[in-house]
Write an enzyme that holds these catalytic residues in place. Structure first.
Site, PDB file in Angstrom:
ATOM      1  N   SER A 281     -13.347 -30.908 -21.682  1.00 43.37           N
ATOM      2  CA  SER A 281     -13.237 -31.774 -20.515  1.00 43.37           C
ATOM      3  C   SER A 281     -14.487 -32.625 -20.329  1.00 43.37           C
ATOM      4  O   SER A 281     -15.501 -32.416 -21.005  1.00 43.37           O
ATOM      5  CB  SER A 281     -12.966 -30.874 -19.305  1.00 43.37           C
ATOM      6  OG  SER A 281     -13.777 -31.192 -18.249  1.00 43.37           O
ATOM      7  N   HIS A 282     -14.376 -33.599 -19.449  1.00 41.46           N
ATOM      8  CA  HIS A 282     -15.544 -34.338 -18.948  1.00 41.46           C
ATOM      9  C   HIS A 282     -15.715 -33.927 -17.485  1.00 41.46           C
ATOM     10  O   HIS A 282     -15.188 -34.610 -16.599  1.00 41.46           O
ATOM     11  CB  HIS A 282     -15.296 -35.856 -18.945  1.00 41.46           C
ATOM     12  CG  HIS A 282     -15.094 -36.479 -20.284  1.00 41.46           C
ATOM     13  ND1 HIS A 282     -14.374 -37.649 -20.446  1.00 41.46           N
ATOM     14  CD2 HIS A 282     -15.532 -36.117 -21.521  1.00 41.46           C
ATOM     15  CE1 HIS A 282     -14.390 -37.988 -21.730  1.00 41.46           C
ATOM     16  NE2 HIS A 282     -15.062 -37.071 -22.403  1.00 41.46           N
ATOM     17  N   SER A 438     -11.152 -33.837 -14.494  1.00 42.40           N
ATOM     18  CA  SER A 438     -10.025 -34.767 -14.457  1.00 42.40           C
ATOM     19  C   SER A 438      -9.705 -35.352 -15.831  1.00 42.40           C
ATOM     20  O   SER A 438      -8.594 -35.764 -16.068  1.00 42.40           O
ATOM     21  CB  SER A 438     -10.291 -35.891 -13.463  1.00 42.40           C
ATOM     22  OG  SER A 438     -11.470 -36.572 -13.809  1.00 42.40           O
ATOM     23  N   HIS A 439     -10.675 -35.394 -16.725  1.00 41.11           N
ATOM     24  CA  HIS A 439     -10.400 -35.810 -18.103  1.00 41.11           C
ATOM     25  C   HIS A 439     -10.313 -34.528 -18.921  1.00 41.11           C
ATOM     26  O   HIS A 439     -11.322 -33.851 -19.117  1.00 41.11           O
ATOM     27  CB  HIS A 439     -11.517 -36.688 -18.657  1.00 41.11           C
ATOM     28  CG  HIS A 439     -11.659 -38.008 -17.955  1.00 41.11           C
ATOM     29  ND1 HIS A 439     -12.667 -38.890 -18.238  1.00 41.11           N
ATOM     30  CD2 HIS A 439     -10.910 -38.603 -17.001  1.00 41.11           C
ATOM     31  CE1 HIS A 439     -12.531 -39.970 -17.480  1.00 41.11           C
ATOM     32  NE2 HIS A 439     -11.480 -39.808 -16.701  1.00 41.11           N
ATOM     33  N   LEU A 440      -9.134 -34.209 -19.379  1.00 47.03           N
ATOM     34  CA  LEU A 440      -8.913 -32.926 -20.056  1.00 47.03           C
ATOM     35  C   LEU A 440      -8.490 -33.182 -21.497  1.00 47.03           C
ATOM     36  O   LEU A 440      -7.788 -34.162 -21.774  1.00 47.03           O
ATOM     37  CB  LEU A 440      -7.803 -32.151 -19.339  1.00 47.03           C
ATOM     38  CG  LEU A 440      -7.852 -32.150 -17.803  1.00 47.03           C
ATOM     39  CD1 LEU A 440      -6.587 -31.526 -17.237  1.00 47.03           C
ATOM     40  CD2 LEU A 440      -9.077 -31.393 -17.328  1.00 47.03           C
TER      41      LEU A 440
END
Ligand SMILES: Cc1cc2nc3c(=O)[nH]c(=O)nc-3n(C[C@H](O)[C@H](O)[C@H](O)COP(=O)(O)OP(=O)(O)OC[C@H]3O[C@@H](n4cnc5c(N)ncnc54)[C@H](O)[C@@H]3O)c2cc1C
Ligand code: SF4
Lengths: 508, 153
Positions: A281-282, A438-440
């Site tokens: 993730s981020h 949220s960025h997966l």
């Protein structure tokens, strides 16, 4: 024939199509639209409901209820409980995202070749072609100063002062009105989320979209995936409706996100060694600044400024406007202290970073068809997180903020501009930071080694036939940039491979 | 192309309002009061800014009760109970929150939300999220803070 929604009673629904696509987000919608453009029939099966712009929720509470996956209640299991944010509606997370468009970095594609056995030349060529096509298809707009509003302008001003401004933000929007409510769905219909920009082409080609239909299992005949099954579920009351089964003549594409795709495959009895592993993730963290003049976060594009200038240091910087209701939860303290701080809300600006984290977690299939996500940042990631938050504070100060709200436990809630260096002294304990995932990425990663990847280099799930992954779960690394453009292009590659009738069997 | 005919209606004709209850369920149970009091303490009126007490908190909580999964409602109640029972650990006072004088209660909720003890901090975050959803939607609050009113949900 068009879209089919929640069915309370009646005989079980049975459909068939050339290709069944599970999930209608960035990956699913892009794959489905490309397949129909190649003359194949598709049935998209989506867990959430369809929300046209006029029925978008008016506030944050409504968004949690109508658009977010499980009321945004999925938390990482680890030392820190961080929310895993994604959409559950037709269009998936593209309905609640900020529509930022960034191409896949060349360095990343090269690393897929070097570390995961993907043909980097093939990927570079195909991704470029598909991203060219996508940019024509989805109107790309540069954020203008009028669209951006003061909060984005301040961020740019602060970053320029630190040599940290490198590009103008490009977004999938058409005449964005800068309403700063992308996370609640675009009620103005300006965001080119895929429910608007792609899925109508699926319907007009005569294919079908079934919504309110969470898939519980993939159906197999031997090793061959032949369809999917589940039960209609009311999006609000969660009442179960009738069962449905959709059969696939050529392939089943799973594009249910980096958490739901591995969970669905595991629930369906698949036992690949690497299934559910390599979840990445981020993690996003924000820093607020207090300015003398009103900033009015609610005016201007939700995320209208970004910088990739610090990507090598491990983070991407962005603005993020928060609706007043979310700001209330984000501000420190409670009682009169909290309300007094909220009284200054017009003077707050919010900068965030997306950390290109090295940590790798795991997704398991949990009860009630929910994924369980284990994730923990290592020391090195936490160091970069802390450093990035310090940089955000410096940008605020350079833009004229007189105080900083770092949102880190153990630091004073409000730091004067000359004390932001204290951020660098915070102990590296993840519980001190509030991050959002949220960025997966990952969970069923692409690779040439079945012991280290969930799917082969063409997205075909190891040990199966006719089962292809086409969402963020397939991405073997983090990207360091916003992922939607990459996910859509990868999904179109998978769709093209199926349309070309290339073998959909994975080498066992 | 052969897609089997279905009996399902075409639903793109209008927005989805799927059998949503016209009125929120009025039965929020005895613990409704615990949650109500916790949220009021988190968002008191300050100067010219209204607190949660002047918003439509009761109907909001009934809506939350009717619409959220039981796990979310249960977590909210649990967090509210923890807030009520924790003054001995935040301000070293052996009384539940309801029995504290106003200024002590205010100090308690502030320390609770900013606590080093992770479960307190997380509980405060959840309560603030739902309280903020009601407070930040209130037309008076929004007008005071220069925000446009929200359309009806
Ligand atoms: C707040 C936010 C802002 C963002 N902003 C940006 C941005 O500006 N630019 C960018 O590039 N990226 C952004 N992203 C990330 C980007 O939106 C996602 O990476 C991308 O949408 C993921 O695509 P996906 O296909 O993997 O999953 P999703 O888009 O999440 O789609 C998965 C779909 O599958 C459905 N589904 C899940 N389980 C099942 C099941 N069992 N049966 C049927 N359907 C199922 C879900 O309901 C969902 O609709 C943002 C993300 C968030 C949360
Ligand atoms: S900023 Fe507003 S108008 Fe622009 S895309 Fe987002 S929600 Fe739509």
């Amino acid at each position: 024939m068009s879209s089919i929604s929640y069915q309370a009673t009646g005989v079980p629904l049975e459909l068939d199509a050339d290709v069944v696509v599970v999930g209608s987000g960035a990956g699913g919608a892009a794959a489905a639209a490309h397949l129909v453009s190649q003359g194949l029939s598709v049935c998209v099966v989506e867990a959430g409901a369809w929300r046209p712009p006029e029925s978008m929720p008016s506030d944050f509470y409504g968004a949690m209820r109508d658009l977010f996956d499980d009321w945004q209640s999925t938390l990482t299991l680890g030392p820190a409980l961080w929310p895993v944010v994604q959409g559950r509606c037709v269009g998936g997370t593209t309905v609640i995202n900020s529509a930022i468009c960034v191409r896949t970095p060349e360095k990343i594609i090269a690393s897929w070749g070097a570390e995961h056995g993907l043909d980097a030349t093939y990927y570079a060529r195909e991704l470029e072609q598909h991203q060219d096509a996508l940019e024509t298809l989805l109107h790309i707009e540069e954020v203008t100063p009028e669209m951006g509003g003061r909060h984005n302008a301040l961020a740019e001003q602060g970053a320029r002062a630190l040599d940290g401004h490198d590009h103008s933000m490009r977004r999938y929007t058409k005449g964005c009105e800068g309403r700063g409510r992308c996370m609640l769905g675009c009620s103005a219909g300006r965001k080119q989320s895929l429910d608007r920009a792609m899925l109508p082409s699926v319907l007009s080609a005569g294919s079908v979209i079934v919504d309110c239909a969470p898939v519980s299992r993939i159906l197999f005949e031997g090793r061959r995936a032949v369809g999917v099954t589940g039960t209609f579920t009311h999006p609000l009351t969660r009442t179960k409706g009738i069962p449905f089964t959709v059969r696939a003549r050529r392939a089943v594409i799973v594009a249910a996100s980096a958490t739901h795709t591995p969970a669905l495959l595991l629930r369906s009895g698949l036992k690949g060694k690497a299934l559910g592993h390599h979840f990445r993730s981020h993690p996003g963290a924000g820093v607020l600044g207090i300015y003398d003049e009103p900033v009015d976060l609610h005016q201007g594009a939700t995320q209208g400024w970004a910088s990739l200038a610090f990507r090598d240091a491990g983070y991407k910087l962005e603005t993020l406007s928060l609706p007043l209701q979310m700001l209330a939860a984000r501000l420190p303290g409670g009682g009169t202290t909290l309300v007094r701080r909220l009284g200054q809300s017009r003077h707050l600006n919010h900068l965030v970073l997306g950390l290109n984290a090295r940590a790798s977690g795991r997704v398991r299939a949990g009860p009630a068809e929910r994924p369980i996500v284990s994730y923990k940042l290592g020391r090195d990631d936490l160091e970069r997180l802390r450093e990035g938050m310090h940089l955000l504070a410096r940008i605020h100060v350079a833009a004229g903020a007189r105080q900083i709200l770092p949102g880190i436990t153990g630091l004073p809630a409000v730091l004067p501009a000359d004390r932001i260096g204290d951020i660098l002294k915070v102990p590296l304990n993840p519980r001190r930071f509030l991050c959002i995932l949220s960025h997966l990425f990952g969970g069923v990663t692409l690779g040439d080694d079945p012991s280290r990847s969930g799917a082969d280099p063409h997205g075909r799930v190891w040990g199966t036939e006719g089962l292809v992954v086409a969402c963020a779960s397939a991405i073997p690394t983090t990207l360091g940039v916003n992922p939607q453009h990459t996910i859509m292009a990868l999904a179109r590659m998978r769709a093209q491979e199926i349309a070309d009738n290339r073998d959909v069997r994975a080498v066992a | 192309m052969s897609i089997a005919p279905s009996t399902a209606p075409d639903r793109r004709a209008g927005p989805l309002q799927p059998d949503r209850p016209a009125q929120p369920d009025p039965r929020t149970g005895p613990l409704h009061g615990v949650l109500h009091a916790a949220l009021l303490a988190l968002y008191p009126p300050v100067d010219d800014l209204p607190g949660l007490s002047s918003t439509r908190l009761d109907p909001f909580l009934r809506k939350v009760y009717a619409e959220t999964p039981r796990t979310v409602w249960g977590a909210l109640i649990l967090c509210a109970l923890i807030l009520h029972l924790s003054p001995p650990l935040t301000i070293l006072c052996p009384l539940p929150m309801a029995l504290l004088p106003d200024s002590w209660r205010d100090r308690h909720v502030d320390r609770f939300c900013a606590s080093w003890f992770y479960p307190f901090k997380q509980a405060g975050f959840l309560l603030k999220t739902f309280g903020g959803a009601c407070w930040g939607a209130d037309p008076q609050v929004r007008a005071r803070l220069g925000q446009p009113p929200l359309e009806q949900d």
